[in-house]
Scaffold this active site. Structure first.
Site, PDB file in Angstrom:
ATOM      1  CG  ASP A   1      -2.147   1.111   1.057  1.00 12.78           C
ATOM      2  OD1 ASP A   1      -2.049   1.861  -0.045  1.00 12.78           O
ATOM      3  OD2 ASP A   1      -3.056   0.717   1.688  1.00 12.78           O
TER       4      ASP A   1
HETATM    5  C1  BGC Z   1      -4.999   3.212   0.086  1.00 11.39           C
HETATM    6  C2  BGC Z   1      -5.007   2.282  -1.023  1.00 11.39           C
HETATM    7  C3  BGC Z   1      -4.819   2.904  -2.432  1.00 11.39           C
HETATM    8  C4  BGC Z   1      -3.705   3.559  -2.355  1.00 11.39           C
HETATM    9  C5  BGC Z   1      -3.127   4.163  -3.490  1.00 11.39           C
HETATM   10  C6  BGC Z   1      -3.612   4.162  -0.046  1.00 11.39           C
HETATM   11  O1  BGC Z   1      -3.837   5.001   0.664  1.00 11.39           O
HETATM   12  O2  BGC Z   1      -4.854   2.603   1.357  1.00 11.39           O
HETATM   13  O3  BGC Z   1      -6.232   1.455  -1.074  1.00 11.39           O
HETATM   14  O4  BGC Z   1      -4.898   1.966  -3.524  1.00 11.39           O
HETATM   15  O5  BGC Z   1      -3.472   4.681  -1.355  1.00 11.39           O
HETATM   16  O6  BGC Z   1      -4.018   5.539  -3.808  1.00 11.39           O
END
Ligand code: BGC
Length: 756
Positions: A280
């Protein structure tokens, strides 16, 4: 030339048919049938073929290029994998969100939320939504979609519940499975997230002041891990998902993206996952340890933890080149798996890919709306006799400052999605008030409305206006949440409960429409006898207005079902959001209805519950062991589940072992749909909750029509995770089978058993 003209005409004709079908479906008196949405599958390969191609590619890369590929680089997408120009590889674009192409880009369809599609309980719709989402990602040249989001609604306050599929692992698993297939059939890689146990937002990065910030730790036992939280991930791996995103939090004291137990052992070992693990955004805390523990690509990169930094680690012997090769093969294999090396569109994020997807989106949104209360058939309204409507609540209308005010903040209007990276910027939004005003024009209804829900003087006065005294009062309430923060309570926004009570005090036919991200406490007014109907609109997407009009006036007979329990007291759920470092999953496998069952707690509304404007009866339950001769079920079930890119290692779990056959009849006088739910009770050896969901099928029946339905129980469905043997085991003894219309024991319609 001649041939191409004919092909063009045929193509237009097919479009006409699709359009015609969808349009006419909304002019029928009562529509419940789902129209298949036409999707085109693209060429895909098997994992074995894809891995061979990825290996050939990697063999031509330099060590530096390989290392560079293990971390994201700057680019237009949310995440970008570095190009390798001398091998004609243009890089990979990763982009949010699970319900459409997000991150603020334009000309995407904001598809209905995960929680709403789950509430349809309709696998065909799960698939069609994902296929349409896939078409949009593909059209914009995005290689990896950052979804599905499949964390379980363990606690009602979780800010991201709306992105997921509810509180049950089986239902979440089915949603994940068809999401992956729908998306990947369009050639777009699915990224199953957030692995694993990211069931709260509070403290997801726990202590920013002490060095590399870490997430809270979800602490849970092996049985709970397998039977609840790993289950949906196993389903996406079985479907063939190309990527898995590791989460911000820790699992049993180790950061998820450097947790060898969950990445190397469970995911890549036990589930035989062949794709890549991406972190993530910012969830990687250390480089070498994460790579060794199973992380393949760090996102968004550019922080010196992985990528080029791994070169030094190879040179000093802390990481082997074979390990880097494996990581890069895993990054590239999904690209070959889905044929992205063959004519994939170039990245063009603001390219208009919306087509006529609003039609499908409207159908999906409507199918996920749930009728909770309907005293004396208050609904549907009769346009010929019900002439006066008073509409209340800011949640009936648009945000005061535009269709898309901030994306991250739910303010004063009707909600089509929640906030955070899951949010998709819609090109438009039709709110309930607008759609109701159009109905008033078309059907000669008299409407008044007050959107300022703090203006109690005006609200009270309006209730005395001539003609409206005996009219219908529609009260719209909502609750919003977002990634990055959890809700503080389970009450409607902006004193919504007060609004309902104020209107219901004077209006004998008050209908409440709830536009909420997940569970809400309805106790302040639900038993009020003037509240004669309650519609759970959920998060129905930008066609919300049309969808609610179709439900209220009976153009569509509601058939959605709750994907979580709605409790009477917030403490009844039995879980909490921790404000400390540790989140202890002490409830084990007793989550949601399993917990209410075990502790004999009566909720307000049961998991799986939802009314219809018609009635159904059930008969003739037959439980049969599948024999060699009975290959029909066998093959149709397998065909439905298998694609070229499925994970073959998990197939043995999905062999159907028993069929459960019964007849459902629509006994009312309206076409409608029901969702028979198959719950099973395990032998004692399995130490399971009293009953567990292990099957469902939404069936659409015309008035008076009967259908024979067959649900299959697979080996996985009747197994439990044996912590001693570290295996899924089919228990010996008596299995009870219930066909029910909710998890409420009084909604059990048929029961039987089989012995093993
Ligand atoms: C989120 C993810 C997301 C990623 C990219 C993170 O803060 O938890 O679900 O895909 O950001 O935007």
């Amino acid at each position: 030339m001649w041939l191409s003209s004919i092909l063009y005409m045929m193509h237009q004709y097919v479009y006409f048919l699709i359009f015609f079908n969808i349009c006419t479906s909304y002019t029928n008196t009562v529509n419940t049938q789902t129209k298949p949405y036409t999707v085109t599958n693209v060429a895909t390969r098997t994992w074995t073929e894809a891995i061979i191609l990825a290996k050939e590619f990697v063999a031509q890369m330099t060590l530096e290029e390989k290392c560079n590929m293990t971390a994201g680089v700057a680019g237009h997408c949310a995440g970008f994998v570095t190009p390798v120009p001398h091998l004609n590889f243009g890089g990979l674009c990763f982009q949010d969100s699970p319900s459409g192409v997000g991150d603020g880009i334009q000309f995407s369809t904001a598809f209905i939320a995960g929680i709403q599609i789950a509430a349809t309980w309709d696998r065909d719709l799960f698939y069609q939504r994902a296929a349409a989402i896939g078409q949009e990602f593909r059209g914009k040249g995005v290689h990896f979609a950052l979804g599905p989001m499949m964390n379980i609604d363990r606690n009602a306050l979780h800010g991201r519940n709306w992105e997921g599929f509810g509180a049950d692992p089986y239902l979440t698993g089915e949603n994940s499975f068809y999401y992956v297939q729908g998306l990947q059939d369009q050639g777009v890689v699915a990224t199953a997230k957030h692995y694993i146990c990211n069931e709260q937002e509070s403290n997801r990065t726990y202590h920013p002041k002490i060095g590399p910030s870490q997430g809270y730790s979800a602490n849970l036992d092996d049985k709970t891990m397998h039977e609840i939280y790993l289950w949906p991930f196993a389903e996406s791996v079985a479907a063939g998902a190309g990527s898995v995103m590791c989460a911000y939090n820790q699992v049993n004291g180790t950061q998820a993206c450097q947790n060898s137990k969950i990445l190397n052992d469970l995911l890549k070992g036990e589930l035989d996952f062949q794709g890549n693990v991406m972190s993530d955004w910012g969830a990687t805390k250390v480089g070498i340890q994460s790579a060794l523990s199973g992380l393949d690509i760090e996102m968004p990169g550019q922080d010196g933890l992985m990528g080029y930094a791994l070169l030094q680690a190879i040179r000093n012997g802390s990481v082997t080149e074979a390990k880097i090769n494996d990581m890069v093969i895993r990054i590239l294999a999904p690209y070959y798996l889905l044929g992205q090396d063959l004519n994939y569109p170039p990245v063009n994020l603001n390219y208009d890919v919306t087509r006529d997807h609003y039609l499908l989106n409207r159908q999906l949104g409507t199918a996920g709306i749930i009728l909770l209360k309907n005293t004396n058939n208050t609904l549907p309204f009769n346009r010929n006799t019900d002439k006066y409507y008073s509409i209340y609540g800011s949640a009936a209308s648009r945000y005061s400052d535009g269709v898309d005010p901030h994306g991250l903040d739910g303010l004063d209007g009707a909600l089509y999605q929640g906030g955070g990276s899951g949010y998709v910027r819609s090109t438009y939004f039709i709110d309930p008030l607008t759609a109701l005003l159009i109905s008033a024009r078309d059907f000669h209804l008299q409407i008044q409305y007050i959107i300022d829900q703090d203006d109690y003087v005006a609200i009270n006065r309006s209730l005395e206006n001539s003609g409206f005294l005996d009219g219908k009062c529609l009260v719209f309430i909502n609750a919003w949440s977002s990634e990055g923060r959890d809700r503080h309570n389970l009450f409607a926004y902006h004193n919504g409960d007060n609004l309902v009570k104020t209107v219901a005090a004077r209006c004998a036919s008050t209908i409440v429409i709830v536009n909420s991200v997940s569970q809400l406490n309805l106790e302040a007014w639900i038993d009020n006898s003037n509240v004669t109907a309650v519609v759970w609109a959920g998060l129905p997407g930008p066609e919300y207005g049309q969808a609610i009009v179709d439900i209220l006036f009976g153009n569509y007979n509601p058939g959605g079902k709750l994907v979580f329990t709605i409790a009477k007291n917030d403490s009844d759920y039995g879980t909490n959001i921790t404000e400390t470092y540790n989140s202890n999953y002490t409830e084990g496998v007793f989550l949601d209805y399993r917990h209410f069952d075990k502790n004999n707690i009566t909720p307000r509304y049961y998991f799986g519950y939802g009314l219809s404007y018609t009635t159904f009866s059930f008969s003739t339950l037959i439980i049969a062991k599948i024999s060699q001769e009975n290959t029909n079920v066998h093959t149709s079930y397998r065909r439905r589940r298998i694609s070229s890119y499925s994970n073959r290692a998990l197939l043995k779990f999905y062999e159907p072992l028993y069929t459960i056959t019964f007849i459902v009849t629509n006994t009312g006088n309206m076409n409608g749909s029901e969702v028979p739910q198959l719950y099973i009770g395990f032998p004692d050896e399995a130490a399971q909750p009293p009953k567990i969901l292990r099957g469902f099928e939404r069936v659409y029946l015309d008035a008076g029509e009967s259908k024979k339905m067959t649900l299959a129980l697979t080996s996985r469905d009747i197994s439990y995770w044996n912590v001693i043997n570290q295996k899924w085991i089919v228990a010996s003894g008596k299995y009870t089978v219930w066909i029910a219309t909710s998890a409420n024991n009084s909604d059990i319609k048929l029961d039987g058993f089989f012995n093993i």
